[in-house]
Design an enzyme around this catalytic site. Structure first.
Site, PDB file in Angstrom:
ATOM      1  CE  LYS A  12      -3.749  -2.214   2.686  1.00  0.00           C
ATOM      2  NZ  LYS A  12      -4.697  -1.970   3.806  1.00  0.00           N
ATOM      3  CE1 TYR A  52      -9.192  -2.768   0.768  1.00  0.00           C
ATOM      4  CE2 TYR A  52      -8.546  -0.651  -0.167  1.00  0.00           C
ATOM      5  CZ  TYR A  52      -8.229  -1.815   0.521  1.00  0.00           C
ATOM      6  OH  TYR A  52      -6.938  -2.016   0.966  1.00  0.00           O
ATOM      7  CG  PHE A  60     -13.240   1.899   7.687  1.00  0.00           C
ATOM      8  CD1 PHE A  60     -12.653   1.277   6.591  1.00  0.00           C
ATOM      9  CD2 PHE A  60     -13.960   1.116   8.586  1.00  0.00           C
ATOM     10  CE1 PHE A  60     -12.782  -0.096   6.382  1.00  0.00           C
ATOM     11  CE2 PHE A  60     -14.087  -0.265   8.379  1.00  0.00           C
ATOM     12  CZ  PHE A  60     -13.498  -0.870   7.282  1.00  0.00           C
ATOM     13  CG  ASN A 115      -3.227  -2.561   7.212  1.00  0.00           C
ATOM     14  OD1 ASN A 115      -3.142  -2.075   6.080  1.00  0.00           O
ATOM     15  ND2 ASN A 115      -4.273  -3.263   7.607  1.00  0.00           N
ATOM     16  CG  HIS A 118      -5.167  -5.991  -0.470  1.00  0.00           C
ATOM     17  ND1 HIS A 118      -6.366  -6.055   0.204  1.00  0.00           N
ATOM     18  CD2 HIS A 118      -5.276  -6.846  -1.529  1.00  0.00           C
ATOM     19  CE1 HIS A 118      -7.168  -6.899  -0.439  1.00  0.00           C
ATOM     20  NE2 HIS A 118      -6.534  -7.386  -1.494  1.00  0.00           N
ATOM     21  CD  GLU A 129      -8.838  -8.747  -3.601  1.00  0.00           C
ATOM     22  OE1 GLU A 129      -7.664  -9.158  -3.458  1.00  0.00           O
ATOM     23  OE2 GLU A 129      -9.616  -8.571  -2.650  1.00  0.00           O
TER      24      GLU A 129
END
Ligand code: IDP
Ligand code: MG
Length: 135
Positions: A12, A52, A60, A115, A118, A129
């Site tokens: 990310k 997403y 969020f 974080n 992914h 994906e």
């Protein structure tokens, strides 16, 4: 019996900004998985919302889309024995506070919103994906 699987992995924008592309790739390769496709690019908002989509009703979601589009990412097709669950192990829990030491998130991150990586959560998600990122 193990099954050879492909999974969609992404370093990310926080991981790229912090110079951790190599660290993530090192951990993937050392586990014994192979990188079949890889590209560095900036995700556009439409792709981010599609990627997403399962989180579109979450509070969020807006923050997630603006974060993932905030700078370049490295998307990869990673292949190997039981690679979907295996990569989830290597990544560690979603919230770095719960991620085991030795995992990417447990070793390298402190915030759920930043974080580092992914990884697809199932074979079905991986197929969806990988189609989004690599056609
Ligand atoms: P995963 O990345 O471990 O699969 P998901 O539940 O699919 O976790 O969530 C996608 C991403 O959304 C997470 O990696 C994390 O960055 C972010 N996220 C998940 N839950 C929260 C939350 O409660 N607040 C803020 N961000 C979150
Ligand atoms: Mg997920």
């Amino acid at each position: 019996m193990p099954e050879v699987q492909q999974t969609c992995i992404m370093v990310k924008p926080d991981g790229v900004r912090r110079g951790l592309i190599g660290e993530v790739i090192r951990r993937i390769e050392h586990r014994g998985y192979r990188i079949r496709e890889m590209k560095l690019f900036t995700v556009d908002p439409e792709l981010a919302r599609e990627h997403y989509a399962e989180h579109s009703e979450k509070p969020f979601f807006g923050e997630l889309v603006s974060f993932i589009t905030s700078g370049p990412v490295v998307a990869m097709m990673v292949e190997g024995d039981d690679a979907v669950a295996g990569m989830r192990q290597i990544m560690g829990a979603t919230d770095p506070r719960d991620a085991a030491p030795g995992s990417i998130r447990g070793d390298l991150a402190t915030l759920i919103t930043e974080n580092i990586v992914h990884g697809s959560d199932s074979v079905e998600s991986a197929e969806r994906e990988l189609k989004l990122f690599f056609g």
